[in-house]
Design a protein around this motif. Sequence first.
Motif, PDB file in Angstrom:
ATOM      1  N   TYR A 299       0.811  -1.211   0.000  1.00 22.04           N
ATOM      2  CA  TYR A 299       0.000   0.000   0.000  1.00 22.04           C
ATOM      3  C   TYR A 299       0.852   1.273   0.000  1.00 22.04           C
ATOM      4  CZ  TYR A 299       0.995   0.597   4.981  1.00 22.04           C
ATOM      5  OH  TYR A 299       1.638   0.786   6.183  1.00 22.04           O
ATOM      6  N   THR A 318      -5.624  -8.727   0.095  1.00 21.59           N
ATOM      7  CA  THR A 318      -6.330  -7.976   1.132  1.00 21.59           C
ATOM      8  C   THR A 318      -6.086  -8.504   2.532  1.00 21.59           C
ATOM      9  OG1 THR A 318      -8.300  -9.336   0.751  1.00 21.59           O
ATOM     10  CG2 THR A 318      -8.136  -7.265  -0.469  1.00 21.59           C
ATOM     11  N   ASP A 324      -6.551  -3.038   3.088  1.00 23.56           N
ATOM     12  CA  ASP A 324      -7.997  -3.097   3.306  1.00 23.56           C
ATOM     13  C   ASP A 324      -8.725  -2.817   1.994  1.00 23.56           C
ATOM     14  OD1 ASP A 324     -10.486  -2.931   5.084  1.00 23.56           O
ATOM     15  OD2 ASP A 324     -10.516  -1.000   4.049  1.00 23.56           O
ATOM     16  N   TRP A 327     -10.597   0.661   1.644  1.00 21.60           N
ATOM     17  CA  TRP A 327      -9.636   1.762   1.532  1.00 21.60           C
ATOM     18  C   TRP A 327      -8.978   1.777   0.162  1.00 21.60           C
ATOM     19  CZ3 TRP A 327      -4.255   1.923   0.934  1.00 21.60           C
ATOM     20  CH2 TRP A 327      -3.671   3.183   1.158  1.00 21.60           C
ATOM     21  N   ARG A 330     -11.461   3.098  -2.440  1.00 22.70           N
ATOM     22  CA  ARG A 330     -11.732   4.520  -2.244  1.00 22.70           C
ATOM     23  C   ARG A 330     -10.542   5.381  -2.666  1.00 22.70           C
ATOM     24  NH1 ARG A 330     -12.946   4.379   2.834  1.00 22.70           N
ATOM     25  NH2 ARG A 330     -10.929   5.072   3.629  1.00 22.70           N
ATOM     26  N   GLN A 331      -9.329   4.948  -2.323  1.00 23.09           N
ATOM     27  CA  GLN A 331      -8.138   5.749  -2.592  1.00 23.09           C
ATOM     28  C   GLN A 331      -7.683   5.683  -4.042  1.00 23.09           C
ATOM     29  OE1 GLN A 331      -8.146   7.664   0.496  1.00 23.09           O
ATOM     30  NE2 GLN A 331      -6.013   7.678  -0.156  1.00 23.09           N
TER      31      GLN A 331
END
Length: 408
Positions: A299, A318, A324, A327, A330-331
């Motif tokens: 990440y 994951t 996650d 996350w 979304r990112q």
Amino acid sequence: MNSRERVLTALSYEEPDMVPIDFGAMRSTGIMAMAYNGLKAYLGINRGETRVYDLFQMLADPELEIIDRMEGDVVQLHRLKPALGIKITAWKEWHLPDGSLCKVPQDFNPIEYEPGSYEVWDGDLCARMPRGALYFDMVHFPLQHAQSVEEVQRYLKENPLELIGEEEFTWLQENSLRLYENTDKAILGAFGGNILEGGQFAFGWQKFMTDILANREMIEYFLDRLVENYLENLKRYIRAVQGHVHIIQMGDDLGTQTGLQISPQLYRQVIKPRQTQLYEYIHRHSQMLVFLHSCGSIYEIIPDLIEIGVNILNPVQTSAYGMDPVWLKRQFGKYLTFWGGGCDTQSVLPRARAEEIREHVRERMRIFAPGGGFVFTQIHNIQANVPPENTLALYEAAKEFRRYPLQP
């Protein structure tokens, strides 16, 4: 939509009619040959044959009938010699560790040095499958004793890095055209291009990880020669497959379960600039999208990967620290396609009940599928210990929940 249109739409960060599915279209979305035999038996399919194309991981090359049964949308264009420098142009019968039948490349001739234990030799001992094991391990690292740039130079002069020759060029050209014209699937071309792993395969893991700090000049000299080789091979590869292959698969396992193999700073100093050369070359000279396989907790450097031209990330582990799924989507979901993450193969797929797998897949579809940018497959390969009913439950659930608009 047909399969090809579906995949390309998802890769454009749009929602196709259905979430694309990958069943075994590369060496980290595959199925171990024993599990594949078990799945075919469970489905009552006794025709066809199980070809093992990846001799390290003992992966089956899924037949089109099985890919279609799982509603797979992607097929793989293999390299001529995917493992151990052995061509996959002719086949012979062999028995897997569980006694089930498969076919292996004609020139694969392991020596049974004691009952149930095998070694592969090519001048040196290359790989070994100990008794009770299911896979072959690499045991030969040609630069494991090198101490200087001069020694690496001498080795490479005597043992030049392999280039795509006329035979493989023709193989790639003919097979990419065959897959393009005879299927409606998206085509994922295996290439490689490993930088970190390329050094580890040459020097051995421990020596490379030590010398990347203690003898960095030597390591960087080798990596530069490796990149030069890859760039020449990319030139030949792109010319062979241009217009037929949609995605080119690169590899570099940068992570572990708990973090990166090397610090972000060292990655940015040593690995990233060399990856950049390769990925920029692909984007400048082809229409193919760059697919990077990198296991583990990565990440911290995902923004770096996006910056240097990675379009697709696999296997989306994951279960690793910081990975996650909510996350990640979304990112990075507007900039990166997640190819994987559909089912946890460490704790769910081998042991869960069918209904638990169904709900797990449903949750992952809800997380990753909105807005496109998602190709469904499990996290890495389906291993030998996965019951066939669980594999079937995995893909039945994917088929159930793949339609847009997604179920709430």
